[in-house]
Structure formats: structure tokens, C-alpha cells
Design a protein around this motif. Structure first.
Motif, PDB file in Angstrom:
ATOM      1  N   VAL A  18       0.568  -1.258  -0.196  1.00 49.46           N
ATOM      2  CA  VAL A  18       0.131  -0.204  -0.075  1.00 49.46           C
ATOM      3  C   VAL A  18       0.530   1.187  -0.095  1.00 49.46           C
ATOM      4  CG1 VAL A  18      -2.022  -1.300   0.792  1.00 49.46           C
ATOM      5  CG2 VAL A  18      -0.278   0.106   2.814  1.00 49.46           C
ATOM      6  N   LYS A  27      -6.516   5.620  -1.131  1.00 49.33           N
ATOM      7  CA  LYS A  27      -8.202   4.823  -1.239  1.00 49.33           C
ATOM      8  C   LYS A  27      -8.290   4.556  -2.637  1.00 49.33           C
ATOM      9  CE  LYS A  27      -9.772   4.634   3.429  1.00 49.33           C
ATOM     10  NZ  LYS A  27     -11.241   4.141   4.049  1.00 49.33           N
ATOM     11  N   THR A  28      -9.244   4.035  -3.541  1.00 46.85           N
ATOM     12  CA  THR A  28      -9.645   4.341  -4.580  1.00 46.85           C
ATOM     13  C   THR A  28     -10.567   5.411  -4.939  1.00 46.85           C
ATOM     14  OG1 THR A  28     -10.756   1.976  -4.434  1.00 46.85           O
ATOM     15  CG2 THR A  28      -8.766   1.674  -5.261  1.00 46.85           C
ATOM     16  N   LEU A  34      -6.062   0.791  -1.101  1.00 43.06           N
ATOM     17  CA  LEU A  34      -5.634   0.808  -3.277  1.00 43.06           C
ATOM     18  C   LEU A  34      -3.851  -0.311  -2.646  1.00 43.06           C
ATOM     19  CD1 LEU A  34      -4.696   2.674  -6.104  1.00 43.06           C
ATOM     20  CD2 LEU A  34      -2.926   2.330  -5.047  1.00 43.06           C
ATOM     21  N   THR A  35      -4.723  -1.135  -2.798  1.00 45.13           N
ATOM     22  CA  THR A  35      -3.395  -1.823  -2.984  1.00 45.13           C
ATOM     23  C   THR A  35      -2.904  -3.280  -3.919  1.00 45.13           C
ATOM     24  OG1 THR A  35      -4.827  -2.701  -0.593  1.00 45.13           O
ATOM     25  CG2 THR A  35      -2.623  -4.616  -1.515  1.00 45.13           C
ATOM     26  N   VAL A  36      -1.745  -2.850  -3.859  1.00 45.27           N
ATOM     27  CA  VAL A  36      -0.968  -3.478  -5.785  1.00 45.27           C
ATOM     28  C   VAL A  36      -0.144  -4.849  -5.341  1.00 45.27           C
ATOM     29  CG1 VAL A  36      -0.771  -1.107  -6.464  1.00 45.27           C
ATOM     30  CG2 VAL A  36       1.026  -1.860  -5.067  1.00 45.27           C
ATOM     31  N   MET A  66      -0.829   5.817 -10.569  1.00 43.07           N
ATOM     32  CA  MET A  66      -2.620   5.170  -9.585  1.00 43.07           C
ATOM     33  C   MET A  66      -3.818   5.378 -10.128  1.00 43.07           C
ATOM     34  SD  MET A  66      -3.501   6.049  -6.520  1.00 43.07           S
ATOM     35  CE  MET A  66      -4.506   6.782  -5.782  1.00 43.07           C
ATOM     36  N   ALA A  69      -4.401   1.131 -11.369  1.00 49.54           N
ATOM     37  CA  ALA A  69      -4.092   0.641 -10.184  1.00 49.54           C
ATOM     38  C   ALA A  69      -6.132   1.134  -9.611  1.00 49.54           C
ATOM     39  CB  ALA A  69      -2.940   0.795  -9.233  1.00 49.54           C
ATOM     40  N   SER A  70      -6.268   2.137 -10.045  1.00 49.87           N
ATOM     41  CA  SER A  70      -7.392   2.368  -9.186  1.00 49.87           C
ATOM     42  C   SER A  70      -8.653   1.725  -9.986  1.00 49.87           C
ATOM     43  CB  SER A  70      -8.180   3.613  -8.998  1.00 49.87           C
ATOM     44  OG  SER A  70      -7.121   4.387  -8.582  1.00 49.87           O
ATOM     45  N   ILE A  73      -8.338  -2.200  -9.286  1.00 51.40           N
ATOM     46  CA  ILE A  73      -9.264  -2.499  -8.055  1.00 51.40           C
ATOM     47  C   ILE A  73     -10.677  -2.238  -8.054  1.00 51.40           C
ATOM     48  CG2 ILE A  73      -9.568  -1.770  -5.650  1.00 51.40           C
ATOM     49  CD1 ILE A  73      -6.258  -1.315  -5.804  1.00 51.40           C
ATOM     50  N   ASP A  74     -11.310  -1.584  -8.731  1.00 51.64           N
ATOM     51  CA  ASP A  74     -12.948  -0.561  -8.622  1.00 51.64           C
ATOM     52  C   ASP A  74     -13.745  -1.318  -9.185  1.00 51.64           C
ATOM     53  OD1 ASP A  74     -12.178   0.826  -6.315  1.00 51.64           O
ATOM     54  OD2 ASP A  74     -12.162   2.994  -7.413  1.00 51.64           O
ATOM     55  N   TYR A 158      -4.503  -6.706 -12.088  1.00 54.81           N
ATOM     56  CA  TYR A 158      -3.983  -5.663 -12.315  1.00 54.81           C
ATOM     57  C   TYR A 158      -3.129  -5.333 -13.884  1.00 54.81           C
ATOM     58  CZ  TYR A 158      -4.114  -4.914  -7.716  1.00 54.81           C
ATOM     59  OH  TYR A 158      -4.611  -4.817  -6.615  1.00 54.81           O
TER      60      TYR A 158
END
Length: 231
Positions: A18, A27-28, A34-36, A66, A69-70, A73-74, A158
Motif C-alpha cells: 500500500v 484509497k481508490t 489501494l493495494t498493489v 495510480m 491501479a484504481s 481494483i474498482d 492489474y
């Protein structure tokens, strides 16, 4: 929004990493942490936030890692099946398969430049793709779809996010795979996939708006590969 934080750092949490702003995780847009998957990617996102000068504006659109990544995740992770199906559909519309219907210099260039990559698809990717003349859509054999699906099956959310953007920009599933496997570079792949556009520019000249669009697509392709390789 002005820069509101002093320190940016990364931290390993569970199987991922993170990015922290003043020890609080980013956070997204959907309020997920936001974990990668890799330290390399976390460091790249950390660098984007660190790149905002003290008192400067935080411009989300300039933080490409960023943003990817968002999105992963989302939007992609909760809908992997749908995203995979959407990307696979490009195998049917791959730009390499659609040739000029009339004889001439463009058609000759298409055969010269694209045929080796059709052969690459067959022998390296096990995708025996059909070609056609004109723009009417054709369906590829089920074996092509299966091969495309197998390529996507090993990608996490990802990498799928980045790959989907590469396919969309290039209009070619085949060339996107060639790029991520280091069988060609982004500049060469772009020139190959936009052969028709560059032919028209050579014939009729460029205009500022079209040139701007092409440059923006090239930037998206470059950032997408950077994100893919950092995963």
C-alpha cells in the motif's frame, strides 16, 4: 486540490503493498484501500505523489500508475469475466486481419507489414487467424478465441487492466501480446497498427487535431506497458 500531505511511503500488507500519505493508506475512488501486487508498482505510485511540489496541485489525471491501479481494483477485479470477454472480442476485429479491398500501394504495404505478424500469431500464439478485404466483420475460428482466452487466463486484474488498454489503443490483440512479451516495442507496434492512418497522412498531409489524437494514444500505450511491467 492542493498537496495536503507531507510524507509519502509504502508498506507491505499481506500479499500486497500500500502507499501511505502521512501514514494513512491511499484509497481508490470507490473507497477501497489501494493495494498493489508488487513493491515496484507501489514505489512508482509513491513517486507520482512525491512528484507533486509542496503547495502544488494534485492532478489525478497525471498520476497514470495510480489511475491504472484504481481501475484494476474498482472496475476490473469485480468484473474479470466480462472484461476478459471484451478483450477477447478484439481477436475478431484485429486490425491486422482487415485489408484494403482495392489494389494499390496501401494494400501492398498492408501485406508486407502485417503478414509476418499474422504468421507470428499462427506459429507463436497458436492463433490461425483469417484475413479479409474490406471492413465487413468476420468471425475467427474457435481455436483463435480459445488461444486468446488462455493468454488472458494467467493475468490478474492489474495486468488485465493494462493489457485491455493496450489492445484498445492498438486495435490488435496480436500486437498487444507481442508488446508484453517483448517481441516488439510500443513505437513499432503503434506504427504497424496505424499503418492506414500514416498512409493517409503521407498522401494528404497531417492536421493538428489528428496528430494530437495519435500522440495521446501513444502516451496511453506507453503508460499501460509501464504499468504492466511493474505488476
Amino acid at each position: 486540490m492542493k498537496r495536503f500531505y507531507k510524507n509519502v511511503s509504502t508498506e507491505k500488507r499481506g500479499a500486497g503493498f500500500v502507499v501511505l500519505l502521512d501514514d494513512r493508506p491511499i484509497k481508490t475512488p470507490n473507497r477501497r484501500v489501494l493495494t498493489v501486487p508488487t513493491a515496484t508498482l507501489a514505489d512508482a505510485i509513491c513517486a507520482e505523489w512525491n512528484g507533486v511540489p509542496v503547495g502544488g496541485e494534485v492532478v489525478a489525471g497525471a498520476m497514470h500508475m495510480m489511475g491504472f491501479a484504481s481501475t484494476a481494483i474498482d472496475k476490473v477485479a469485480p468484473n474479470m469475466g466480462d472484461i476478459q470477454q471484451s478483450v477477447v472480442s478484439y481477436a475478431h476485429t484485429d486490425v491486422l486481419c482487415y485489408r484494403c479491398a482495392t489494389f494499390g500501394h496501401l494494400r501492398t504495404k498492408q501485406h508486407t507489414v502485417w503478414n509476418p505478424w499474422i504468421a507470428y500469431a499462427k506459429h507463436t500464439l497458436h492463433m490461425h487467424m483469417h484475413t479479409t478485404e474490406g471492413i465487413m466483420p468476420i468471425s475467427q475460428p474457435s481455436s483463435v478465441v480459445q488461444s486468446a482466452q488462455s493468454i488472458l487466463a494467467v493475468m490478474d486484474a492489474y495486468r488485465l487492466t493494462a493489457f485491455a488498454d493496450m489492445v484498445a489503443v492498438l486495435g490488435s490483440f496480436v500486437m498487444a501480446v507481442a508488446v508484453i512479451r517483448n517481441h516488439t516495442d510500443t513505437h513499432t507496434a503503434f506504427d504497424i497498427c496505424y499503418l492506414d492512418e500514416y498512409h493517409q497522412i503521407a498522401e494528404w498531409g497531417a492536421d493538428a487535431q489528428s496528430d494530437q489524437v495519435l500522440r495521446q494514444k501513444q502516451r496511453v500505450l506507453t503508460h499501460a506497458l509501464q504499468f504492466y511491467n511493474a505488476c
